[in-house]
Design a protein around this motif. Structure first.
Motif, mmCIF file in Angstrom:
data_model
loop_
_atom_site.group_PDB
_atom_site.id
_atom_site.type_symbol
_atom_site.label_atom_id
_atom_site.label_comp_id
_atom_site.label_asym_id
_atom_site.label_seq_id
_atom_site.Cartn_x
_atom_site.Cartn_y
_atom_site.Cartn_z
ATOM 1 N N GLY A 8 0.843 -1.203 0.000
ATOM 2 C CA GLY A 8 0.000 0.000 0.000
ATOM 3 C C GLY A 8 0.868 1.238 0.000
ATOM 4 O O GLY A 8 1.574 1.501 0.967
ATOM 5 N N ALA A 9 0.832 1.977 -1.125
ATOM 6 C CA ALA A 9 1.701 3.156 -1.274
ATOM 7 C C ALA A 9 0.903 4.450 -1.186
ATOM 8 O O ALA A 9 1.098 5.388 -1.950
ATOM 9 C CB ALA A 9 2.467 3.074 -2.592
ATOM 10 N N SER A 11 -0.371 7.544 1.703
ATOM 11 C CA SER A 11 0.512 8.404 2.495
ATOM 12 C C SER A 11 1.175 7.633 3.629
ATOM 13 O O SER A 11 2.377 7.795 3.866
ATOM 14 C CB SER A 11 -0.230 9.643 3.002
ATOM 15 N N TRP A 12 0.436 6.752 4.307
ATOM 16 C CA TRP A 12 1.047 6.096 5.471
ATOM 17 C C TRP A 12 1.991 4.968 5.051
ATOM 18 O O TRP A 12 3.077 4.817 5.597
ATOM 19 C CB TRP A 12 -0.032 5.610 6.443
ATOM 20 N N TRP A 30 4.938 -1.941 -2.228
ATOM 21 C CA TRP A 30 4.040 -2.420 -3.283
ATOM 22 C C TRP A 30 2.894 -1.440 -3.509
ATOM 23 O O TRP A 30 2.281 -0.957 -2.579
ATOM 24 C CB TRP A 30 3.451 -3.797 -2.923
ATOM 25 N N ARG A 32 -0.595 -0.918 -6.322
ATOM 26 C CA ARG A 32 -1.340 -1.639 -7.364
ATOM 27 C C ARG A 32 -1.230 -0.930 -8.707
ATOM 28 O O ARG A 32 -1.778 -1.384 -9.690
ATOM 29 C CB ARG A 32 -2.804 -1.804 -6.950
ATOM 30 N N TYR A 49 0.477 11.542 -2.913
ATOM 31 C CA TYR A 49 0.204 11.339 -1.489
ATOM 32 C C TYR A 49 1.115 12.144 -0.568
ATOM 33 O O TYR A 49 0.701 12.517 0.530
ATOM 34 C CB TYR A 49 0.298 9.848 -1.151
ATOM 35 N N VAL A 79 -2.918 -0.752 3.817
ATOM 36 C CA VAL A 79 -4.050 -0.330 2.973
ATOM 37 C C VAL A 79 -5.215 0.028 3.897
ATOM 38 O O VAL A 79 -5.230 -0.366 5.060
ATOM 39 C CB VAL A 79 -4.470 -1.444 1.976
ATOM 40 N N PRO A 80 -6.213 0.773 3.388
ATOM 41 C CA PRO A 80 -7.368 1.088 4.231
ATOM 42 C C PRO A 80 -8.087 -0.183 4.701
ATOM 43 O O PRO A 80 -8.006 -1.232 4.058
ATOM 44 C CB PRO A 80 -8.269 1.912 3.290
ATOM 45 N N ALA A 83 -9.912 -2.646 2.461
ATOM 46 C CA ALA A 83 -9.152 -3.478 1.526
ATOM 47 C C ALA A 83 -8.352 -4.583 2.229
ATOM 48 O O ALA A 83 -7.725 -5.418 1.576
ATOM 49 C CB ALA A 83 -8.193 -2.596 0.717
ATOM 50 N N VAL A 104 -0.759 -1.455 9.947
ATOM 51 C CA VAL A 104 -0.701 -0.068 10.436
ATOM 52 C C VAL A 104 -2.030 0.648 10.181
ATOM 53 O O VAL A 104 -2.091 1.873 10.208
ATOM 54 C CB VAL A 104 0.467 0.700 9.767
ATOM 55 N N SER A 105 -3.082 -0.128 9.924
ATOM 56 C CA SER A 105 -4.365 0.474 9.550
ATOM 57 C C SER A 105 -5.243 0.668 10.784
ATOM 58 O O SER A 105 -5.058 0.008 11.796
ATOM 59 C CB SER A 105 -5.066 -0.416 8.524
ATOM 60 N N LYS A 106 -6.218 1.582 10.639
ATOM 61 C CA LYS A 106 -7.025 1.951 11.811
ATOM 62 C C LYS A 106 -8.508 1.860 11.485
ATOM 63 O O LYS A 106 -9.076 2.782 10.908
ATOM 64 C CB LYS A 106 -6.661 3.379 12.255
ATOM 65 N N SER A 139 0.515 9.768 14.698
ATOM 66 C CA SER A 139 1.604 9.790 13.712
ATOM 67 C C SER A 139 1.079 10.166 12.337
ATOM 68 O O SER A 139 0.650 9.294 11.583
ATOM 69 C CB SER A 139 2.219 8.390 13.645
HETATM 70 N N1 NDP Z 1 -1.976 8.916 6.678
HETATM 71 C C1 NDP Z 1 -1.544 8.822 7.917
HETATM 72 O O1 NDP Z 1 -0.869 9.722 8.431
HETATM 73 C C2 NDP Z 1 -1.874 7.615 8.729
HETATM 74 C C3 NDP Z 1 -2.737 6.630 8.268
HETATM 75 N N2 NDP Z 1 -2.985 5.527 9.044
HETATM 76 C C4 NDP Z 1 -3.861 4.459 8.579
HETATM 77 O O2 NDP Z 1 -3.220 3.769 7.496
HETATM 78 C C5 NDP Z 1 -4.212 3.193 6.628
HETATM 79 C C6 NDP Z 1 -3.892 3.621 5.199
HETATM 80 O O3 NDP Z 1 -4.053 5.023 5.185
HETATM 81 P P1 NDP Z 1 -3.337 6.007 4.183
HETATM 82 O O4 NDP Z 1 -2.073 5.481 3.653
HETATM 83 O O5 NDP Z 1 -3.302 7.300 4.883
HETATM 84 O O6 NDP Z 1 -4.458 6.033 3.038
HETATM 85 P P2 NDP Z 1 -4.378 6.756 1.614
HETATM 86 O O7 NDP Z 1 -5.765 7.076 1.271
HETATM 87 O O8 NDP Z 1 -3.354 7.821 1.679
HETATM 88 O O9 NDP Z 1 -3.828 5.589 0.657
HETATM 89 C C7 NDP Z 1 -4.489 4.360 0.528
HETATM 90 C C8 NDP Z 1 -3.585 3.416 -0.238
HETATM 91 O O10 NDP Z 1 -4.174 2.126 -0.270
HETATM 92 C C9 NDP Z 1 -4.296 1.721 -1.640
HETATM 93 N N3 NDP Z 1 -5.487 0.895 -1.785
HETATM 94 C C10 NDP Z 1 -6.779 1.252 -1.583
HETATM 95 N N4 NDP Z 1 -7.593 0.210 -1.815
HETATM 96 C C11 NDP Z 1 -6.799 -0.828 -2.185
HETATM 97 C C12 NDP Z 1 -7.043 -2.167 -2.573
HETATM 98 N N5 NDP Z 1 -8.280 -2.665 -2.618
HETATM 99 N N6 NDP Z 1 -5.979 -2.943 -2.900
HETATM 100 C C13 NDP Z 1 -4.748 -2.444 -2.854
HETATM 101 N N7 NDP Z 1 -4.439 -1.185 -2.496
HETATM 102 C C14 NDP Z 1 -5.454 -0.389 -2.154
HETATM 103 C C15 NDP Z 1 -4.408 3.020 -2.417
HETATM 104 O O11 NDP Z 1 -4.056 2.786 -3.781
HETATM 105 P P3 NDP Z 1 -4.468 3.807 -4.965
HETATM 106 O O12 NDP Z 1 -3.583 5.003 -4.829
HETATM 107 O O13 NDP Z 1 -4.208 2.996 -6.177
HETATM 108 O O14 NDP Z 1 -5.934 4.125 -4.736
HETATM 109 C C16 NDP Z 1 -3.367 3.854 -1.687
HETATM 110 O O15 NDP Z 1 -2.072 3.481 -2.057
HETATM 111 C C17 NDP Z 1 -5.572 3.714 7.140
HETATM 112 O O16 NDP Z 1 -6.186 2.720 7.891
HETATM 113 C C18 NDP Z 1 -5.203 4.907 8.023
HETATM 114 O O17 NDP Z 1 -6.128 5.112 9.072
HETATM 115 C C19 NDP Z 1 -2.379 5.335 10.244
HETATM 116 C C20 NDP Z 1 -1.528 6.284 10.737
HETATM 117 C C21 NDP Z 1 -1.215 7.490 10.033
#
Ligand code: NDP
Ligand code: 13P
Length: 339
Positions: A8-9, A11-12, A30, A32, A49, A79-80, A83, A104-106, A139
């Motif tokens: 999952g690329a 922001s987190w 990784w 997608r 991001y 990933v969220p 997913a 690391v998801s919430k 964070s």
């Molecule tokens: N951002 C933050 O500061 C923090 C976030 N978190 C938690 O981390 C988790 C991820 O959040 P965050 O990175 O911020 O989210 P973002 O919305 O920034 O990014 C989501 C990522 O997940 C990918 N994704 C979404 N659906 C799928 C799927 N079905 N299969 C594969 N990849 C998928 C997206 O890909 P694409 O770009 O192709 O849509 C994207 O790379 C959440 O649960 C959040 O609560 C925890 C701490 C801090």
């Protein structure tokens, strides 16, 4: 130096991979989307991001999930929540050796009412995982990649695995604690997003600091009430993954949940807010899950119920606040029983 894969690329995931690569690990991120992998490998950026941030040159990206899973024995899922199940099924199909699974998801699944570690354990056979660790705390990705001091918790039923994760991530600006209360850590992480939506709504309406302090402290009270019924240690909720994450998410301009609430408070509809954000707003689905958990465990969660009414029953935010303020009189403190 260890081989580690981050799935999952967003922001987190990118910020987590940034820390691991800076710590000298062979980290593969990784995504997608092939074009995003090419951008990370060639430009060393993830502009959608984390705009304006240069990523470490030793951080590599791949769009082939099989190669990403084969790369490492330690897999970090970023990933969220919606997913997670699908990604775990893919890991299960692609793995032929036991992996250390970090997430690391919430969030909480609104239909199954499962925490993320429970979903992971359901979908990845025991023979293909060593342990499951949740890495969570106050964070924001935007600050981690500026190397601003950040504290976070590695929680697991397996203390050795939590310490291993602590060692992988810890550095000068990223301080990791361990905690054996996986239930409390995962619940605090998920439920704080509901309160952050509320804090954003309150700010959007134009209410001030008094209202926000009330939301944080009474939010903590209802999170603890539910958490204890579900088997968590009440003290966990006073820690980084409880109060700490409530503060950061309810008060930071980086928070997507706060921003979403703010726009709702200013009059946008939920559909408008969700389609305009472009990033995950975990609190929306978690409000549904927590509303159902409150019913299931027979726990009073007035803020969660108010948020549910605003998000899913078209109650106007101001009316929801009026209803909250005019409830029956109560004593502030309550007995918390912990087995
Ligand atoms: N951002 C933050 O500061 C923090 C976030 N978190 C938690 O981390 C988790 C991820 O959040 P965050 O990175 O911020 O989210 P973002 O919305 O920034 O990014 C989501 C990522 O997940 C990918 N994704 C979404 N659906 C799928 C799927 N079905 N299969 C594969 N990849 C998928 C997206 O890909 P694409 O770009 O192709 O849509 C994207 O790379 C959440 O649960 C959040 O609560 C925890 C701490 C801090
Ligand atoms: O959990 C977070 C910070 O600890 C991120 O919160 P948001 O998803 O609201 O941006």
């Amino acid at each position: 130096m260890e081989k580690i894969t981050v799935l999952g690329a967003g922001s987190w995931g990118t910020a987590i991979a940034f820390v691991l690569a800076e710590n000298g690990h062979d980290c593969l991120l990784w995504t997608r989307r092939t074009e995003q992998a090419v951008e990370i490998n060639e430009q060393h950026t993830n502009a959608a991001y984390l705009p304006g941030i240069s990523l470490p040159e030793n951080l590599h990206s791949h769009a082939d999930l099989a190669a990403a899973v084969a790369h490492a024995q330690t897999i970090v899922i970023a990933v969220p929540t919606k997913a997670i199940r699908e990604v775990c099924r893919q890991i299960e199909a692609l793995s032929n050796e036991p992996k250390l699974i970090v997430h690391v998801s919430k969030g909480i699944e609104p239909d199954s009412l499962k925490r993320i570690s429970e979903v992971i354990e359901e979908e990845i056979d025991q023979s293909k995982r060593q342990a499951v660790v949740a890495l969570s705390g106050p964070s924001h990705a935007e600050e981690v990649v500026l190397r601003h001091p950040t504290t976070i918790t590695a929680a697991s039923n397996d203390n050795e695995a939590a310490v291993r994760v602590q060692d992988l991530f810890m550095n000068q600006y990223f301080r990791v604690y361990t905690n054996d209360d996986l239930i409390g850590v995962e619940l605090g992480a998920a439920l704080k997003n509901i309160i952050a939506l509320g804090a954003g709504i309150s700010d959007g309406i134009g209410y001030g600091d008094n209202a926000k302090a009330a939301l944080i402290t009474r939010g903590l009270a209802e999170i603890t009430r539910l958490g204890v019924k579900m088997g968590a240690n009440p003290l966990t909720f006073s820690g980084l993954t409880g109060l700490g994450d409530l503060i950061v998410t309810c008060t930071s301009v980086h928070s997507r949940n706060w921003k979403a609430g703010n726009l709702l408070g200013k009059g946008q509809t939920l559909d408008e807010v969700v389609s305009g954000m472009g990033m995950v707003i975990e609190g929306v689905r978690t409000t549904k899950a927590a509303y159902r958990l409150a019913e299931k465990y027979d726990v009073s969660m007035p803020l969660t119920q108010a948020l549910y009414a605003v998000l899913f029953e078209s109650v106007h935010p101001k009316e929801a606040v009026d209803q909250l303020m005019n409830r029956m009189k109560k004593q502030e403190t309550e007995d918390i029983f912990y087995k």
